[in-house]
Design an enzyme around this catalytic site. Structure first.
Site, PDB file in Angstrom:
ATOM      1  N   THR A 157       0.816  -1.215   0.000  1.00  0.00           N
ATOM      2  CA  THR A 157       0.000   0.000   0.000  1.00  0.00           C
ATOM      3  C   THR A 157       0.847   1.260   0.000  1.00  0.00           C
ATOM      4  OG1 THR A 157      -0.155   0.061   2.411  1.00  0.00           O
ATOM      5  CG2 THR A 157      -1.846  -1.200   1.235  1.00  0.00           C
ATOM      6  N   ASP A 158       0.188   2.351  -0.326  1.00  0.00           N
ATOM      7  CA  ASP A 158       0.845   3.658  -0.300  1.00  0.00           C
ATOM      8  C   ASP A 158       0.619   4.306   1.069  1.00  0.00           C
ATOM      9  OD1 ASP A 158      -1.796   4.620  -0.347  1.00  0.00           O
ATOM     10  OD2 ASP A 158      -1.707   5.165  -2.469  1.00  0.00           O
TER      11      ASP A 158
END
Length: 166
Positions: A14-15
């Site tokens: 994920t970011d």
């Protein structure tokens, strides 16, 4: 029936917003592709190695995103291959939740950044779709090569099976 591969979105994918990084959608699709090939007589270890004299590289990839995927989301990737020519094929992928999601509440443990319209859309439609196109080549000459019978059988059988679901 289309091939179905299940997995969970991991934190490292994920970011900073906790949403699956966009490029990872193609990684998830390739995982599904590998899993589908493992159910065939194809030697997957050899198929994806330097020993393969007739590799089938991806020559085109695209993805469309309809709703965010968060850490812990259990998703299913379905794939349907389609023969294009004697030398090429494409694979269409759709990413969905494995189970319908409960409504998202505003709290510290549930993502609050999901707009109601995107959450509603993802319940009825895919989270994302993708497509990859592959061309078989000779490793020695780098020229197009007819796809081998095992791979052709896999493409045709899985495509026919998915079509019979419609």
């Amino acid at each position: 029936m289309a091939f179905r591969y299940c997995r969970t979105i991991r934190f490292q994918e994920t970011d900073a917003a906790g949403v699956a990084y966009f490029a990872n959608v193609l990684t998830y699709c390739h995982e599904a592709y590998e899993a589908a090939l493992q159910e065939t007589p194809i030697d997957v270890k050899r198929f994806f190695s330097a020993l393969n004299e007739y590799p089938v590289p991806v020559v085109h990839a695209q993805a469309d995103y309809f709703a965010p995927m968060f850490v812990g989301d259990a998703i299913a990737i379905t794939l349907i291959p389609k023969p294009l020519t004697l030398y090429s094929y494409e694979i269409r992928y759709a990413l969905h939740y494995q189970q319908p999601r409960p409504p998202v509440e505003h709290s510290l443990v549930a993502p609050s950044s999901v707009a109601p319209s995107s959450a509603a859309q993802s319940e009825s439609g895919p989270l994302a779709t993708a497509l990859t196109r592959h061309v078989c080549i000779s490793k020695a000459t780098r020229r197009k090569q007819p796809i081998d019978n095992y791979l052709t059988d896999w493409i045709v059988d899985l495509a026919a099976s998915a079509a019979s679901d419609d």
